[in-house]
Design a protein around this motif. Structure first.
Motif, PDB file in Angstrom:
ATOM      1  N   THR A   1       3.374  67.142 114.974  1.00 46.05           N
ATOM      2  CA  THR A   1       2.678  66.252 114.045  1.00 46.05           C
ATOM      3  C   THR A   1       1.411  65.743 114.722  1.00 46.05           C
ATOM      4  O   THR A   1       1.203  65.962 115.923  1.00 46.05           O
TER       5      THR A   1
ATOM      6  N   ILE B   1       7.744  69.920 115.601  1.00 46.94           N
ATOM      7  CA  ILE B   1       8.165  70.140 114.215  1.00 46.94           C
ATOM      8  C   ILE B   1       9.225  71.232 114.180  1.00 46.94           C
ATOM      9  O   ILE B   1       9.024  72.337 114.696  1.00 46.94           O
ATOM     10  N   ASP B   2      10.343  70.948 113.535  1.00 47.16           N
ATOM     11  CA  ASP B   2      11.441  71.893 113.402  1.00 47.16           C
ATOM     12  C   ASP B   2      11.086  72.994 112.401  1.00 47.16           C
ATOM     13  O   ASP B   2      10.343  72.755 111.439  1.00 47.16           O
TER      14      ASP B   2
ATOM     15  N   ILE C   1      12.755  74.383 110.008  1.00 46.50           N
ATOM     16  CA  ILE C   1      13.133  74.100 108.628  1.00 46.50           C
ATOM     17  C   ILE C   1      12.084  73.212 107.962  1.00 46.50           C
ATOM     18  O   ILE C   1      11.657  73.461 106.840  1.00 46.50           O
ATOM     19  N   ASP C   2      11.630  72.179 108.676  1.00 45.80           N
ATOM     20  CA  ASP C   2      10.637  71.271 108.102  1.00 45.80           C
ATOM     21  C   ASP C   2       9.323  71.983 107.812  1.00 45.80           C
ATOM     22  O   ASP C   2       8.594  71.601 106.889  1.00 45.80           O
ATOM     23  N   ALA C   3       8.975  72.997 108.595  1.00 43.76           N
ATOM     24  CA  ALA C   3       7.714  73.717 108.420  1.00 43.76           C
ATOM     25  C   ALA C   3       7.824  74.854 107.422  1.00 43.76           C
ATOM     26  O   ALA C   3       6.825  75.499 107.118  1.00 43.76           O
TER      27      ALA C   3
ATOM     28  N   THR D   1      10.719  72.653 101.600  1.00 45.47           N
ATOM     29  CA  THR D   1      10.997  71.255 101.263  1.00 45.47           C
ATOM     30  C   THR D   1      11.986  71.142 100.114  1.00 45.47           C
ATOM     31  O   THR D   1      12.409  70.039  99.762  1.00 45.47           O
TER      32      THR D   1
ATOM     33  N   SER E   1      15.336  68.621  99.515  1.00 46.01           N
ATOM     34  CA  SER E   1      15.380  67.654 100.616  1.00 46.01           C
ATOM     35  C   SER E   1      14.331  66.581 100.350  1.00 46.01           C
ATOM     36  O   SER E   1      13.330  66.843  99.676  1.00 46.01           O
TER      37      SER E   1
ATOM     38  N   ASN F   1      10.053  64.448 105.505  1.00 46.27           N
ATOM     39  CA  ASN F   1       9.517  65.646 106.162  1.00 46.27           C
ATOM     40  C   ASN F   1       8.118  65.300 106.680  1.00 46.27           C
ATOM     41  O   ASN F   1       7.142  65.291 105.939  1.00 46.27           O
ATOM     42  N   GLU F   2       8.028  65.001 107.978  1.00 43.97           N
ATOM     43  CA  GLU F   2       6.772  64.506 108.532  1.00 43.97           C
ATOM     44  C   GLU F   2       5.684  65.578 108.554  1.00 43.97           C
ATOM     45  O   GLU F   2       4.502  65.274 108.456  1.00 43.97           O
ATOM     46  N   TYR F   3       6.080  66.853 108.648  1.00 41.92           N
ATOM     47  CA  TYR F   3       5.086  67.925 108.582  1.00 41.92           C
ATOM     48  C   TYR F   3       4.427  67.931 107.202  1.00 41.92           C
ATOM     49  O   TYR F   3       3.204  67.998 107.074  1.00 41.92           O
ATOM     50  N   PHE F   4       5.234  67.837 106.155  1.00 43.88           N
ATOM     51  CA  PHE F   4       4.710  67.792 104.793  1.00 43.88           C
ATOM     52  C   PHE F   4       3.821  66.574 104.589  1.00 43.88           C
ATOM     53  O   PHE F   4       2.693  66.673 104.088  1.00 43.88           O
TER      54      PHE F   4
END
Length: 513
Positions: free
Chosen positions: A41, A47-48, A50-52, A55, A58, A63-66
């Protein structure tokens, strides 16, 4: 057939190898071989996968990447420049080749062979950021010298003269060339209304409408400081200079039809050409010369040598060689290094006092104010604008980032008794001379340009290009323009009048002709 296919593939491969701009991202992959690291971030957290990747099903807000990427995306644009919005640029060095220490004490000119890092930005005046590089327009030619006494900026043009003498006209000139507020279209009536109301502008626009109006890329474009700068030597003696930058590869320009065809297939023609030339090691270079006047020559010139709508005749004030500059480094990141590259005519160094004319004085305010608006009050702390050969010691604090170390723990006011930075004392202090400037009148120089500097073919193309622009303007503006062009030269006025008369009989355009 196979031989032909192999030959074609070889040609394509060779073309790709000579196209650093088109292959930049491929070249990056070749240089790095594998991913350069773990995504994070903006706060540095990893960033994991799944998060990248997804979405769906969830909570988005977790989701901090989003969240980081989406909220940044809508804030990624800054105000574009009012003029000179589209540009190419690069970095390199200026090298002194001739001694001028007898007239100017600036350290960047202190000895033959001395090199000073520079940044350059080239730009059409009117074109918006997404426009074309091959418009018929004047071009900005801006240089930043990173000297040991701080940054020195020459914010020049590719024409040796400027448009108006009174800076009060700046807003009018810009708005007349920009979009009609009702139609949102470029409007020839607005342009020709300005040009015919302020006839001093026709001197420069004869170059814009002539063969020099569309440079064949930035590598073949000359530059001029446009102002007559006051400089001083170690003893405070005054001289006055105009800067000229002539491409060592030669001056080349495009004809109107060439430019239109190029615009249809490569709107970024000049920017791409500059990047590719540097990327392929074909470093563009310019000879730097100056015209020099003493104060006595200023006083006896018989005309206002500080009038930016006029040139200084080369037969009276010949060019004196000074140096050359070379561009040998492309920007690594365009936004960081070219879009944020901030010029200011007030960036002067000891030995160079600037121009005493009102246009220069107004630009000292206007450019600074524009950078504050676009980039914030700390624009000189953006890396590309930092005076890299000296450490600034200032009393400014705070404001919109970047603030860097924000001047750490030093005192934040002057004068003080707590060992904050102190000013230096100049032994022979000089100040800009005071001048009186009369009303602009450059018809004589415009006449000389048409009569003595243009060939027969160049005059014909000048008329053709003027008619292309003027032909769609209101009749009363056409008549006003003909009167002014007739004053410049009867032949020019007559040919434009004839062309307009023919144009007025045409009721239908056939775009297939």
């Amino acid at each position: 057939m196979l031989i032909v296919l192999v030959a074609c593939l070889a040609v394509v491969a060779a073309k790709l190898q000579n196209d650093p701009a088109g292959q930049q991202i491929v070249i990056f992959k070749q240089k790095t071989e594998e991913p350069i690291g773990i995504m994070t971030t903006s706060a540095g957290a990893p960033i994991d996968t799944i998060d990248a990747t997804v979405t769906l099903n969830s909570p988005l807000i977790f989701n901090e990447y989003f969240m980081d990427s989406l909220t940044h995306l809508v804030r990624e644009r800054i105000p574009e420049r009012l003029v000179h919005a589209k540009a190419g640029g690069a970095f390199g060095y200026f090298e002194v080749t001739h001694d001028i220490t007898s007239i100017c004490k600036a350290k960047l000119f202190s000895q033959v062979g001395k090199r000073t890092p520079i940044a350059a930005r080239f730009s059409p005046v009117v074109v918006e950021r997404g426009g074309i590089d091959t418009s018929r327009d004047a071009r900005g030619f801006a240089l930043k010298f990173y000297t040991e006494d701080g940054n020195f900026d020459i914010v020049g043009f590719n024409t040796p003269m400027y448009v108006y003498k009174d800076p009060l006209l700046f807003a009018t000139f810009v708005r007349a060339q920009k979009r009609n507020p009702a139609t949102n279209l470029i409007d020839g009536n607005m342009l020709w209304d300005f040009l015919t109301l302020r006839s001093e502008s026709l001197h420069m626009f004869m170059l814009v409408f002539g063969d020099r109006g569309i440079p064949d890329g930035y590598r073949h474009m000359p530059g001029f400081g446009i102002h007559t700068f006051q400089v001083v030597n170690d003893f405070g003696d005054k001289h006055f200079v105009r800067f000229h930058f002539i491409p060592e590869a030669g001056i080349k320009n495009l004809r109107s039809e060439q430019a239109r065809k190029i615009a249809g297939v490569d709107p970024d023609y000049a920017t791409r050409d500059l990047y590719n030339a540097i990327g392929n090691g074909n470093f563009p270079s310019w000879k730097v010369s100056i015209q020099v006047l003493t104060q006595e020559e200023v006083e006896s010139a018989g005309f206002d040598v500080f009038d930016v709508t006029k040139v200084l005749p080369l037969n009276r004030y010949p060019l004196r060689p000074l140096g050359r500059f070379v561009l040998n480094k492309n920007p690594i990141n365009y936004f960081a290094e070219i879009e944020q590259l901030a010029f200011n005519p007030a960036n002067l160094v000891p030995g160079i006092l600037g121009g005493p004319d009102k246009v220069f004085e107004a630009r000292r305010l206007a450019y600074r104010d524009a950078q504050y608006y676009r980039l914030g009050s700390n624009f000189n702390k953006i890396p590309v604008n930092c005076p890299i050969q000296t450490k600034p010691l200032i009393y400014n604090r705070d404001g919109v980032a970047p603030v860097k170390d924000n001047e750490r723990d030093t005192p934040n006011y002057y004068p003080n008794t707590f060992n904050g930075p102190v000013p230096y004392k100049e032994k022979y202090r000089a100040s800009l001379i005071q001048i009186y400037q009369d009303d602009p009148n450059n018809f004589e120089q415009a006449r000389d340009l048409y009569d003595n500097e243009m060939t027969t073919d160049e005059r014909s193309r000048l008329v053709e290009n003027i008619l292309y622009s003027l032909g769609g303007a209101a009749t009363f503006l056409q008549d006003r323009a003909v009167k002014l062009f007739t004053i410049i030269h009867p032949n020019l006025g007559h040919r434009i009048a004839e062309g307009l008369a023919v144009n007025r009989t045409i009721t239908k355009f056939d775009w297939d002709d």
